[in-house]
Motif scaffolding. Structure first.
Motif, PDB file in Angstrom:
ATOM      1  N   VAL A  52      -0.896   3.762 -15.431  1.00 45.38           N
ATOM      2  CA  VAL A  52      -0.182   3.162 -14.044  1.00 45.38           C
ATOM      3  C   VAL A  52       0.977   2.506 -14.833  1.00 45.38           C
ATOM      4  CG1 VAL A  52      -0.100   1.343 -12.513  1.00 45.38           C
ATOM      5  CG2 VAL A  52      -2.285   2.331 -12.805  1.00 45.38           C
ATOM      6  N   PHE A  72       4.485   0.185 -14.030  1.00 44.89           N
ATOM      7  CA  PHE A  72       4.848  -0.830 -13.463  1.00 44.89           C
ATOM      8  C   PHE A  72       6.631  -0.867 -13.708  1.00 44.89           C
ATOM      9  CE2 PHE A  72       3.501  -4.909 -11.632  1.00 44.89           C
ATOM     10  CZ  PHE A  72       2.208  -4.556 -11.363  1.00 44.89           C
ATOM     11  N   MET A  74       4.637   2.041  -9.773  1.00 43.37           N
ATOM     12  CA  MET A  74       4.685   0.929  -8.914  1.00 43.37           C
ATOM     13  C   MET A  74       5.719   0.021  -9.355  1.00 43.37           C
ATOM     14  SD  MET A  74       1.321  -0.878  -7.624  1.00 43.37           S
ATOM     15  CE  MET A  74       1.444  -2.739  -8.355  1.00 43.37           C
ATOM     16  N   PRO A  80      -3.218  -6.557 -10.765  1.00 42.89           N
ATOM     17  CA  PRO A  80      -3.834  -5.437 -11.011  1.00 42.89           C
ATOM     18  C   PRO A  80      -5.338  -5.488 -11.461  1.00 42.89           C
ATOM     19  CG  PRO A  80      -1.817  -5.040 -11.862  1.00 42.89           C
ATOM     20  CD  PRO A  80      -1.704  -6.311 -11.627  1.00 42.89           C
ATOM     21  N   ARG A 129       0.982  -1.310  -0.035  1.00 44.37           N
ATOM     22  CA  ARG A 129       0.101  -0.144  -0.006  1.00 44.37           C
ATOM     23  C   ARG A 129       0.810   1.235  -0.043  1.00 44.37           C
ATOM     24  NH1 ARG A 129      -3.741  -2.598   4.238  1.00 44.37           N
ATOM     25  NH2 ARG A 129      -5.472  -3.137   2.996  1.00 44.37           N
ATOM     26  N   PRO A 172      -2.406   7.385  -1.091  1.00 44.06           N
ATOM     27  CA  PRO A 172      -1.042   7.129  -1.437  1.00 44.06           C
ATOM     28  C   PRO A 172      -0.082   7.849  -0.570  1.00 44.06           C
ATOM     29  CG  PRO A 172      -2.146   8.345  -3.369  1.00 44.06           C
ATOM     30  CD  PRO A 172      -3.308   7.791  -2.215  1.00 44.06           C
ATOM     31  N   ASN A 209       5.458  -5.282  -6.826  1.00 46.41           N
ATOM     32  CA  ASN A 209       4.880  -4.922  -5.620  1.00 46.41           C
ATOM     33  C   ASN A 209       4.280  -6.236  -4.500  1.00 46.41           C
ATOM     34  OD1 ASN A 209       4.451  -3.075  -3.527  1.00 46.41           O
ATOM     35  ND2 ASN A 209       2.924  -1.975  -4.402  1.00 46.41           N
ATOM     36  N   LEU A 218      -2.802  -1.562  -5.422  1.00 46.85           N
ATOM     37  CA  LEU A 218      -2.946  -0.452  -6.329  1.00 46.85           C
ATOM     38  C   LEU A 218      -4.517  -0.042  -6.627  1.00 46.85           C
ATOM     39  CD1 LEU A 218      -1.670   1.015  -9.104  1.00 46.85           C
ATOM     40  CD2 LEU A 218      -2.484  -1.195 -10.082  1.00 46.85           C
ATOM     41  N   GLY A 227       0.182  -6.664  -4.382  1.00 51.35           N
ATOM     42  CA  GLY A 227       0.382  -5.486  -5.154  1.00 51.35           C
ATOM     43  C   GLY A 227      -0.802  -5.051  -5.804  1.00 51.35           C
ATOM     44  N   VAL A 236      -2.682  -0.122 -17.531  1.00 52.38           N
ATOM     45  CA  VAL A 236      -1.164  -0.697 -16.838  1.00 52.38           C
ATOM     46  C   VAL A 236      -0.426  -1.166 -17.618  1.00 52.38           C
ATOM     47  CG1 VAL A 236      -0.827  -2.098 -15.022  1.00 52.38           C
ATOM     48  CG2 VAL A 236      -3.203  -1.259 -15.025  1.00 52.38           C
ATOM     49  N   VAL A 276       3.084   2.593  -3.468  1.00 53.97           N
ATOM     50  CA  VAL A 276       2.563   2.966  -4.725  1.00 53.97           C
ATOM     51  C   VAL A 276       2.813   4.528  -4.601  1.00 53.97           C
ATOM     52  CG1 VAL A 276       0.505   3.298  -5.992  1.00 53.97           C
ATOM     53  CG2 VAL A 276       0.731   1.240  -4.525  1.00 53.97           C
ATOM     54  N   LEU A 310       0.038   6.751 -12.050  1.00 51.85           N
ATOM     55  CA  LEU A 310       0.682   6.130 -10.789  1.00 51.85           C
ATOM     56  C   LEU A 310       1.846   5.125 -11.250  1.00 51.85           C
ATOM     57  CD1 LEU A 310      -2.779   4.786  -9.524  1.00 51.85           C
ATOM     58  CD2 LEU A 310      -1.481   6.489  -8.603  1.00 51.85           C
TER      59      LEU A 310
END
Ligand code: BGC
Length: 750
Positions: free
Chosen positions: A517, A519, A539, A396, A345, A560, A542, A550, A546, A477, A348, A537
């Motif tokens: 997002v 990664f 990340m 995700p 958590r 966040p 994770n 997210l 994860g 993503v 991120v 976002l």
């Protein structure tokens, strides 16, 4: 019962005296790929090791480089070290360590080959995701609780790779040259903290050479610095196949040679060493030093106890016996998944959130479109030695589907095409063809295959764009995956793979509200679309939860609080490594080759100007700065004070009030930097010297305080060969990132 150090050393000496030369040699090299040798006659067992930093790896066959692959070795998958560092939360580093240590013990290991803490000097380095940060202070602060957490149980951490391992390209054969100041200020502090503060019980040497010596057999690093200067009496293990010379390895601070070849008796510290000792070329005392460290290690992880017995002839005999109440550890407990989720958590990072585009409230969302292969792709089982078999992994997509529930239609479309290549070390940057495409009967040759791939790329993109127009909410993503963030390979540039720029642009055009997002374990160039995206976002890999983390950030369940542990440049050519350095290295001359066993040499000409130290000094803009990360609430900083410190060793105590002025609870990583008022040519503008993460309810205010020592204002002088405190006007900065400075004060140092 506490046994005194003297008593322990006496026992070690007694057991050492029982060993023959051959038996000593067994203890200091592998007898299996992940185990040392044993001496059953005296009850001395093998030391059992396992990778790696994100969880306990599959068990391998003793002499085949291949996982055995039973269902018993599925484990908790923890956020990678970059993700842990993104939390800026020491407590989460500790709990991650606790999980790793307990699981390692639960799987019967004595040592977990983690954490990796090399400085993220080069954004192209394939193993960056395994490492924490570009900043030595952040690394040192996070690695200490992480190692303490691991070693809370009867198991050892193994901090790696000592030192200056900053690239995967030619990693076994690249020599690093750097000046003493750079070594001391940038590349050593994390290791020094691991040794002196966290008391790591083991450390791994590097593959690369430093000043002409391979890290895993370096007299300079292992003997002079580690053993003599830092007084380290723990275990030093080589990286796998990082030893190249019997005499050098025998006479360095190395204790245990590991490798990837099954001919264990031929290892440098096996038969060749025995012969060299017999011929009088190497003193047996060199083996004794190693055996002492190994036995001490076994005692420290409570693998053995040493029993002494007075003999009739007055001699004391010794043997090793198992410790009955050794902590058995355990794995896959609910609490482990809980800790993995808590860390995920806070890992991120919200890079951008214009017009409060995020969060996307589930109650107001009927239809959510998720685009991008990374949304649906488990990541745990990739990346090289850090790979693990996760008990489960919330992707995700699953995270979002769970978070939004049955009243929202969550639809997935891959968006970009990832060729499913086969072959062990498929080099993803080469022009090879997808195995999937080649298995299509209509595809017979490379030309047809290329055409087919192009069709797929186009189709995936068109599907995504068409759907993006229909859906009210869209989340893309993308980013990297372990085809790029991987051991054994560096990236070529910072560009996004799989034609993602074109996809993201097309989707943003179709639906400008789409949230992106990324990664990644290293920087990627987002400039092709980042101005257009309202929310981004970020990340790193994770962990098993994860996807949950997210999704919670996207929905607003979690506010966040992650911040970047590294700068995000857009262009490799504008980094310090590229501008000053000679990455991937200069070919050695014939004369140099005679002196060292390498192919390339690389001078770290960027010196101490690594990461933000470089970008700030040379005014090079980056996409997002070190320490950046947004929240759904706002924090007001006020009332900074600097006082002469009362605490021991401290020069100043710095305090600042931080207030949550928004409507929801949040956590803020408050950062403290110091620098000279008039910055000398040789020094960075400022450097991180403190941080603290505080939780604040709406309207709540807390005072955050930091102690600064003389060392925090010091630099290592190459000329004097020692740390020297700066003099004159200094500035103490407090900020929400390295660029978002909220308060500063001057002090004068005499
Ligand atoms: C890696 C180490 C790893 C070892 C054992 C090496 O190639 O560099 O980090 O622990 O293999 O798998």
């Amino acid at each position: 019962m506490r046994v005194s150090k003297k008593e322990t050393e006496k026992k070690i000496e007694a057991l050492l005296r029982e060993l023959t030369l051959e038996e000593k040699s067994r203890l200091i090299h592998a007898s299996e790929f992940f185990r040392s040798g044993d001496v059953p006659r005296l009850g001395i067992p093998k030391i059992s090791m396992s990778d790696g930093p994100m969880g306990v790896r599959n068990d391998f066959y003793p002499d085949k480089w291949f996982p055995i692959g039973t269902s018993a070795d599925a484990v908790s998958y923890l956020p990678c070290n970059t993700a842990i560092a993104s939390t800026w939360n020491r407590e989460l580093a500790r709990t991650s360590g606790e999980v790793l240590g307990r699981e390692a013990r639960g799987r019967g290991k004595d040592m977990i080959l983690a954490p990796g803490i090399n400085i993220k000097r080069n954004p192209l380095c394939g193993r960056n995701f395994e490492y924490m940060s570009e900043d030595p202070y952040l690394v040192a602060e996070m690695v200490v609780p992480l190692i303490e957490g691991i070693q809370e149980t009867d198991v050892s951490a193994c901090v790696k790779h000592f030192a200056c391992n900053a690239q995967e390209w030619e990693r076994l054969w690249v020599n690093v040259e750097l000046d003493e100041r750079t070594l001391r200020e940038i590349y050593l502090p994390g290791f020094e903290a691991a040794v002196k503060r966290a008391k790591t019980k083991a450390l791994m040497g590097s593959y690369n050479l430093v000043r002409g010596e391979h890290g895993s057999q370096s007299k300079f690093l292992l003997t002079d610095i580690l053993r003599k200067e830092w007084k380290y009496d723990g275990l030093v293990v080589s990286d796998w196949s990082a030893v190249h010379d019997t005499k050098a390895a025998a006479e360095s601070g190395l204790d245990l040679e590991m490798s990837v070849f099954p001919e264990f008796d031929d290892y440098f510290l096996a038969n060749p060493l025995i012969e060299a000792v017999k011929k009088g070329e190497i003193a047996e005392e060199e083996l004794d030093k190693k055996v002492r460290n190994i036995l001490r290690f076994m005692l420290r992880v409570r693998l053995i106890e040493i029993e002494l017995k007075e003999q009739k002839n007055g001699r004391t005999s010794a043997k090793a016996v198992p410790v009955e109440d050794r902590d058995p550890g355990y794995y896959n407990g609910d609490i482990m998944h809980h800790f993995a989720k808590e860390t995920a958590r806070e890992a991120v990072v919200m890079l951008k959130n214009e017009k409060h585009r995020l969060p996307i409230k589930p109650s107001q969302t009927k239809r959510l479109l998720v685009i991008g292969n990374n949304a649906d792709m488990p990541q745990a089982n990739g990346g090289g030695s850090a790979e693990i078999k996760a008990l489960y992994e919330i992707t995700p997509l699953m995270g979002l589907a769970r978070e939004y529930g049955g009243n929202t239609e969550v639809r997935f479309t891959p968006g970009y095409y990832v060729p499913k290549k086969t072959g062990k070390e498929a080099n993803w940057q080469e022009d090879s063809v997808s195995a999937e495409v080649m298995s299509d009967p209509s595809v017979r040759d490379k030309r047809k295959a290329d055409k087919k791939e192009k069709e797929l790329i186009k189709k995936y993109r068109e599907d995504a764009v068409r759907l993006a127009k229909e859906y009210e909410e869209v989340v893309i993503v993308g980013g990297l995956d372990h085809n790029y963030d991987t051991e054994g390979m560096d990236r070529k540039d910072l560009k996004l793979p799989y034609e993602q720029d074109a996809l993201i642009n097309a989707v943003l055009e179709a639906n400008p509200r789409a949230v992106v997002v990324m990664f990644a374990g290293s920087p990627v160039d987002m400039t092709a679309w980042s101005d257009k995206a309202q929310a981004i976002l970020w990340m790193a890999y994770n962990g098993m939860e994860g996807g949950t983390a997210l999704a919670e950030v996207i929905s607003g369940t979690t506010n966040p609080s992650g911040k970047l542990p590294e700068s995000l440049p857009a262009d490799f050519k504008k980094t310090g490594v590229a501008v000053f350095g000679d990455y991937p290295g200069r070919k050695l001359t014939a004369a140099e080759k005679k002196k060292m066993n390498a192919t390339l040499t690389q001078t770290f000409k960027d010196g101490i100007f690594v990461g933000y130290r470089y970008y700030e000094k040379f005014k090079v803009p980056v996409q997002y700065v070190f320490g950046h990360g947004l929240s759904y609430t706002e924090y007001k900083y006020s009332g900074m004070t600097v006082e002469k410190a009362g605490a021991k060793d401290a020069l100043y105590t710095v305090r600042i009030k931080v207030k949550n002025t928004g409507h929801i609870t949040g956590k803020e990583a408050v950062q403290l930097y110091v620098g000279e008022k008039v910055v000398s040519e040789a020094n960075p503008v400022k450097e991180l010297k403190g941080f603290d993460k505080v939780e604040l309810a709406p309207g709540e205010e807390k005072t955050v305080s930091f102690n600064l020592t003389a060392k925090d204002f010091s630099h290592f002088s190459n000329e004097a060969g020692e740390w020297q405190q700066m003099k004159g006007k200094m500035v103490i900065y407090i900020g929400a990132s390295s660029a978002d400075i909220r308060a500063k004060k001057e002090v004068v140092l005499k």
